[in-house]
Scaffold this active site. Structure first.
Site, mmCIF file in Angstrom:
data_model
loop_
_atom_site.group_PDB
_atom_site.id
_atom_site.type_symbol
_atom_site.label_atom_id
_atom_site.label_comp_id
_atom_site.label_asym_id
_atom_site.label_seq_id
_atom_site.Cartn_x
_atom_site.Cartn_y
_atom_site.Cartn_z
ATOM 1 N N GLY A 66 -4.851 4.699 4.030
ATOM 2 C CA GLY A 66 -3.509 4.636 4.608
ATOM 3 C C GLY A 66 -2.692 5.866 4.274
ATOM 4 N N GLY A 90 3.465 5.167 0.863
ATOM 5 C CA GLY A 90 2.852 4.920 -0.436
ATOM 6 C C GLY A 90 1.600 5.726 -0.667
ATOM 7 N N VAL A 120 -11.063 1.368 8.546
ATOM 8 C CA VAL A 120 -11.714 0.626 7.469
ATOM 9 C C VAL A 120 -11.940 -0.810 7.922
ATOM 10 C CG1 VAL A 120 -11.451 -0.246 5.116
ATOM 11 C CG2 VAL A 120 -10.762 2.091 5.673
ATOM 12 N N GLU A 146 19.348 -2.480 14.664
ATOM 13 C CA GLU A 146 19.325 -1.096 15.146
ATOM 14 C C GLU A 146 18.886 -1.024 16.605
ATOM 15 O OE1 GLU A 146 18.509 1.005 10.793
ATOM 16 O OE2 GLU A 146 16.828 0.341 12.029
ATOM 17 N N ALA A 196 10.468 2.055 2.823
ATOM 18 C CA ALA A 196 9.854 3.325 2.439
ATOM 19 C C ALA A 196 10.090 3.707 0.975
ATOM 20 C CB ALA A 196 10.347 4.430 3.372
#
Length: 428
Positions: free
Chosen positions: A19, A23, A87, A179, A324
């Site tokens: 990924g 992170g 994966v 938003e 995030a």
């Protein structure tokens, strides 16, 4: 760590990161200079700045302004190999990551940063009618549906069908839903009116549906109330306490109401990647891995998980939010744990999440920020929101481009990314 866990060809400890989100990329950055060989694998070739994804969906920004090729981001890191692959599983006994083409990646340490997708609470059949927003593909699909709705309304002669085309329903009043609703309302009210001749885009209905009692439930109540008033000031219809019970090509059912709408957007929930299934370990109801205090997977100290992949308690016992900054902190922490292990040093203490604040834009000069003791709203919050997001973008050119786009929207109410790309949902 013992030398028999090193790559026999290089002598370096092998780390596989699955990924390239916040992170995973943060962990890779923080491992620079360590005696390791890193393989970063992702099924997409780019790192995505997800907090601004809704701006691509609402024609405010182009895809290239919030995403960057992962290979380019890591071009100067000779210790990192980047692979484009999907994966499909993990062989924990052999310490290998399984890929979709049958290949495998050996690892000594594995970092899972596999993210999440939207969840429909047992109604996955709703997804074709109510797309969520997690990827660039999602954003361009939503942008296409929004813009096509106005185009088709311009040609429609039946008043009822035209009204349905000009009705936009957003399910879920968290930050993404708020938003989206505010920006679509501004798009219809400020940007598009002069572009059409047969319809008045200002008559479009934007309906925000929330099962809970208020919008932005994770924010302080006064900020939540301000956000609702601001949305209603933009013309958004806010429906609270009304869970959705059906979505179809014709519209949506919420509470005891049926609303004909051709554009339904889903912002109501997320589910984690199948990482827990790959490992056969416990997960919460959303599929997130339940990890140890050092973010290691129980029974597998060589496997870490970060970001939306994990469930871990934060301050005051509340779950660490799937945002995030949290993912970046977790990636930073895991890199520190790995460095300590490699050096034979004492590991750092348990992971401790530091909440830097919650930010949400509602519309032009309308935003809310919750720093805990300090709460901001209105124009000042909007400026801080914009500066904070521009700061975390990658590259000077991108920062300047986004800043100029926002300035142009602010001054001229024009959104330059109003391109309709073709897709499977382009036919009536």
């Amino acid at each position: 760590m013992a030398s028999d866990t090193a790559d026999p060809t290089t002598g370096r400890h092998r780390i596989v990161v699955v990924g390239a989100g916040f992170g995973g990329l943060e962990a890779v950055h923080r491992l620079a200079g360590a005696p390791v060989a890193i393989t970063l694998v992702d099924r997409r070739n780019h790192h995505l700045f997800q907090p601004l994804l809704y701006q691509v969906a609402t024609a405010s920004l182009a895809t290239s302004e919030i995403a960057w090729p992962t290979r380019h981001v890591l071009a100067r890191r000779d210790d990192v190999t980047t692979l484009l692959a999907t994966v499909t599983g993990i062989d924990t006994a052999a310490r290998r990551v399984l890929l979709d083409d049958g290949a495998t990646l050996p690892y000594d340490t594995l970092i899972l940063a596999t993210g999440a997708r939207h969840a429909y609470f047992g109604h996955d059949e709703w997804e074709p009618f109510a797309p969520g927003l997690k990827t660039l593909e999602d954003a361009t699909t939503i942008r296409r549906r929004i813009l096509l709705a106005f185009e088709r309304a311009e040609r429609e002669t039946d008043p009822r069908r035209q009204a349905a085309l000009l009705t936009f329903v957003i399910v879920g009043a968290g930050p993404t839903g708020v938003e989206l609703a505010g920006t679509i309302a501004e798009l219809a009210r400020d940007t598009l009116p002069s572009d059409f001749r047969r319809i008045d885009t200002r008559k479009a209905r934007v309906v925000l549906v929330e099962a809970g009692p208020r919008v932005l439930a994770g924010y302080a109540e006064d900020l939540s109330a301000y956000a609702q008033r601001s949305l209603e000031g933009l013309g958004v219809e806010v429906e609270l306490g009304r869970p959705v019970s059906a979505c179809s090509a014709d519209g949506v059912v919420y509470g005891d109401r049926t609303l004909e709408a051709k554009t339904i957007l889903w912002a109501a929930g997320v589910r984690a990647s199948p990482a827990a299934e790959w490992l056969g370990v416990p997960a919460d109801r959303a599929g997130r891995l339940i990890v140890e205090p050092d973010l290691a997977v129980p029974g597998h100290p060589e496997i870490f998980a970060v970001g939306d992949t994990v469930a871990i308690a934060g301050p005051e016992g509340k779950p660490v939010p799937g945002i995030a900054p949290a993912a970046k902190q977790e990636g930073h922490y895991v890199a520190g744990v790995i460095r300590a292990r490699l050096a034979g040093a004492a590991p750092p203490g348990p992971f401790h999440y530091r909440h830097a604040g919650s930010l949400a834009q509602i519309g032009k000069k309308l935003a809310v920020i919750d720093f805990g003791r300090i709460k901001l709203r209105g124009a000042l919050a909007w400026w801080i929101w914009g500066i904070a997001h521009i700061y975390f973008l990658i590259g000077v050119r991108t920062r300047l481009s986004v800043a100029l786009n926002w300035l142009w929207i602010h001054v001229r109410n024009q959104r330059s990314a109003r391109l309709i790309t073709q897709g499977r949902d382009d036919e009536d």
